[in-house]
Design a protein around this motif. Structure first.
Motif, mmCIF file in Angstrom:
data_model
loop_
_atom_site.group_PDB
_atom_site.id
_atom_site.type_symbol
_atom_site.label_atom_id
_atom_site.label_comp_id
_atom_site.label_asym_id
_atom_site.label_seq_id
_atom_site.Cartn_x
_atom_site.Cartn_y
_atom_site.Cartn_z
ATOM 1 N N ALA A 30 0.845 -1.191 0.000
ATOM 2 C CA ALA A 30 0.000 0.000 0.000
ATOM 3 C C ALA A 30 0.882 1.243 0.000
ATOM 4 O O ALA A 30 1.898 1.291 0.695
ATOM 5 N N THR A 31 0.465 2.250 -0.766
ATOM 6 C CA THR A 31 1.226 3.482 -0.916
ATOM 7 C C THR A 31 0.292 4.676 -0.820
ATOM 8 O O THR A 31 -0.779 4.676 -1.435
ATOM 9 N N VAL A 32 0.713 5.700 -0.064
ATOM 10 C CA VAL A 32 0.052 6.997 -0.113
ATOM 11 C C VAL A 32 0.828 7.813 -1.145
ATOM 12 O O VAL A 32 2.049 7.950 -1.044
ATOM 13 N N THR A 33 0.138 8.317 -2.131
ATOM 14 C CA THR A 33 0.773 9.052 -3.220
ATOM 15 C C THR A 33 1.512 10.281 -2.684
ATOM 16 O O THR A 33 0.963 11.021 -1.853
ATOM 17 N N ALA A 34 2.749 10.472 -3.159
ATOM 18 C CA ALA A 34 3.535 11.648 -2.763
ATOM 19 C C ALA A 34 2.733 12.913 -3.043
ATOM 20 O O ALA A 34 2.055 13.024 -4.067
ATOM 21 N N GLY A 35 2.786 13.865 -2.117
ATOM 22 C CA GLY A 35 2.063 15.123 -2.266
ATOM 23 C C GLY A 35 0.655 15.095 -1.704
ATOM 24 O O GLY A 35 -0.049 16.107 -1.734
ATOM 25 N N TYR A 40 -4.461 9.006 7.505
ATOM 26 C CA TYR A 40 -4.391 7.623 7.963
ATOM 27 C C TYR A 40 -4.491 6.752 6.713
ATOM 28 O O TYR A 40 -5.345 6.984 5.853
ATOM 29 N N LEU A 41 -3.634 5.754 6.621
ATOM 30 C CA LEU A 41 -3.727 4.737 5.576
ATOM 31 C C LEU A 41 -4.225 3.469 6.248
ATOM 32 O O LEU A 41 -3.593 2.974 7.179
ATOM 33 N N GLY A 71 -9.258 -7.373 11.429
ATOM 34 C CA GLY A 71 -8.660 -7.321 10.112
ATOM 35 C C GLY A 71 -8.373 -5.942 9.554
ATOM 36 O O GLY A 71 -8.097 -5.814 8.369
ATOM 37 N N VAL A 72 -8.410 -4.900 10.383
ATOM 38 C CA VAL A 72 -8.115 -3.556 9.892
ATOM 39 C C VAL A 72 -6.845 -3.053 10.564
ATOM 40 O O VAL A 72 -6.717 -3.077 11.789
ATOM 41 N N TYR A 73 -5.904 -2.594 9.734
ATOM 42 C CA TYR A 73 -4.605 -2.112 10.200
ATOM 43 C C TYR A 73 -4.372 -0.733 9.601
ATOM 44 O O TYR A 73 -4.930 -0.409 8.550
ATOM 45 N N TYR A 74 -3.544 0.069 10.281
ATOM 46 C CA TYR A 74 -3.343 1.428 9.774
ATOM 47 C C TYR A 74 -1.930 1.933 10.013
ATOM 48 O O TYR A 74 -1.197 1.424 10.860
ATOM 49 N N MET A 75 -1.579 2.959 9.230
ATOM 50 C CA MET A 75 -0.357 3.734 9.388
ATOM 51 C C MET A 75 -0.757 5.202 9.399
ATOM 52 O O MET A 75 -1.772 5.571 8.805
ATOM 53 N N VAL A 76 0.069 6.015 10.036
ATOM 54 C CA VAL A 76 -0.169 7.454 10.091
ATOM 55 C C VAL A 76 0.875 8.159 9.232
ATOM 56 O O VAL A 76 2.067 7.865 9.331
ATOM 57 N N PHE A 77 0.414 9.077 8.406
ATOM 58 C CA PHE A 77 1.296 9.907 7.587
ATOM 59 C C PHE A 77 1.082 11.347 8.032
ATOM 60 O O PHE A 77 0.061 11.947 7.716
ATOM 61 N N ASP A 78 2.036 11.869 8.801
ATOM 62 C CA ASP A 78 1.888 13.173 9.443
ATOM 63 C C ASP A 78 3.151 13.998 9.235
ATOM 64 O O ASP A 78 4.155 13.810 9.928
ATOM 65 N N SER A 79 3.114 14.926 8.306
ATOM 66 C CA SER A 79 4.284 15.757 8.012
ATOM 67 C C SER A 79 4.586 16.743 9.129
ATOM 68 O O SER A 79 5.682 17.294 9.187
ATOM 69 N N GLN A 80 3.633 16.965 10.033
ATOM 70 C CA GLN A 80 3.831 17.897 11.143
ATOM 71 C C GLN A 80 4.510 17.238 12.346
ATOM 72 O O GLN A 80 4.921 17.911 13.272
ATOM 73 N N ASP A 81 4.611 15.922 12.334
ATOM 74 C CA ASP A 81 5.192 15.175 13.450
ATOM 75 C C ASP A 81 6.571 14.664 13.030
ATOM 76 O O ASP A 81 6.688 13.746 12.232
ATOM 77 N N ASN A 82 7.619 15.270 13.581
ATOM 78 C CA ASN A 82 8.987 14.893 13.212
ATOM 79 C C ASN A 82 9.324 13.451 13.572
ATOM 80 O O ASN A 82 10.244 12.870 13.006
ATOM 81 N N ALA A 83 8.605 12.860 14.518
ATOM 82 C CA ALA A 83 8.858 11.478 14.927
ATOM 83 C C ALA A 83 8.221 10.473 13.970
ATOM 84 O O ALA A 83 8.555 9.295 13.992
ATOM 85 N N ASN A 84 7.299 10.939 13.131
ATOM 86 C CA ASN A 84 6.621 10.045 12.196
ATOM 87 C C ASN A 84 7.559 9.712 11.051
ATOM 88 O O ASN A 84 8.014 10.592 10.326
ATOM 89 N N PHE A 124 -7.328 -7.836 0.134
ATOM 90 C CA PHE A 124 -6.914 -6.589 0.772
ATOM 91 C C PHE A 124 -7.604 -5.417 0.094
ATOM 92 O O PHE A 124 -7.755 -5.398 -1.122
ATOM 93 N N THR A 125 -7.982 -4.430 0.903
ATOM 94 C CA THR A 125 -8.540 -3.187 0.394
ATOM 95 C C THR A 125 -7.866 -2.045 1.150
ATOM 96 O O THR A 125 -7.717 -2.121 2.383
ATOM 97 N N ALA A 126 -7.452 -1.002 0.436
ATOM 98 C CA ALA A 126 -6.806 0.153 1.061
ATOM 99 C C ALA A 126 -7.753 1.347 1.050
ATOM 100 O O ALA A 126 -8.510 1.554 0.091
ATOM 101 N N TYR A 127 -7.691 2.124 2.122
ATOM 102 C CA TYR A 127 -8.482 3.337 2.275
ATOM 103 C C TYR A 127 -7.577 4.411 2.884
ATOM 104 O O TYR A 127 -6.638 4.090 3.613
ATOM 105 N N ALA A 128 -7.884 5.668 2.652
ATOM 106 C CA ALA A 128 -7.175 6.756 3.314
ATOM 107 C C ALA A 128 -8.182 7.799 3.759
ATOM 108 O O ALA A 128 -9.182 8.044 3.082
ATOM 109 N N VAL A 129 -7.897 8.395 4.915
ATOM 110 C CA VAL A 129 -8.749 9.443 5.481
ATOM 111 C C VAL A 129 -7.830 10.540 5.990
ATOM 112 O O VAL A 129 -6.806 10.261 6.618
ATOM 113 N N GLN A 130 -8.214 11.769 5.751
ATOM 114 C CA GLN A 130 -7.400 12.898 6.207
ATOM 115 C C GLN A 130 -7.132 12.794 7.700
ATOM 116 O O GLN A 130 -7.957 12.295 8.467
ATOM 117 N N LEU A 131 -5.951 13.264 8.101
ATOM 118 C CA LEU A 131 -5.510 13.166 9.491
ATOM 119 C C LEU A 131 -6.078 14.277 10.360
ATOM 120 O O LEU A 131 -6.390 14.070 11.526
#
Length: 151
Positions: A30-35, A40-41, A71-84, A124-131
């Protein structure tokens, strides 16, 4: 409503032969498109009713299991969090070592009883929602997943 792109890809023409004790390559990524906006992925893993009778798998490092949701797993994509450390534009493996394992105790008669319609299946199905919400408040993973289910 945010600008978020997501892809979920898997290699084609994999050798999916079931042999007791063998591992089978299965490599969903699974990939979150650059930009994209911070997000949340989510990846939803669905098993056929008989999957656990034949095979096992583990989720790759870096994914968090959504509490109280099978069966649901996630990752966080947060450009404001330097630890991410999750990066947009990077393909993340869903399965540990990109594989499933056929159980040792599966017998020939178990497999010969299968038909095309009853083969064990893992999808598998991928979804994304704004953080972040409009007021800059960060959604919880549970609240973000609820938005997926409301659409």
């Amino acid at each position: 409503t945010s600008d978020i792109g997501v892809t979920l890809e898997e290699s084609k023409n994999l050798d999916l032969k079931m042999v007791p004790g063998w591992t089978i390559t299965k490599d969903p990524k699974a990939t979150v498109t650059a930009g994209s906006e911070d997000c949340y992925l989510f990846v939803k893993v669905e098993k056929s009713a008989n999957f656990d009778d034949f095979m096992t798998y583990a989720i790759a490092e870096g994914w968090s299991e959504l509490p109280d949701t099978d069966g649901v797993y996630y990752m966080v994509f947060d450009s404001q969090d330097n630890a991410n450390e999750n990066e947009m534009g990077v393909a993340y493996s869903v399965l540990k070592d990109n594989q499933v394992k056929v159980l040792d105790e599966v017998k020939k008669e178990d497999m010969t009883a299968l038909s095309e319609d009853t083969l064990p299946n893992l999808s598998f199905t991928a979804y994304a929602v704004q953080l972040y919400g409009a007021n800059g408040t960060k959604f919880t993973a549970e609240a973000a997943w609820a938005m997926v289910n409301s659409n």
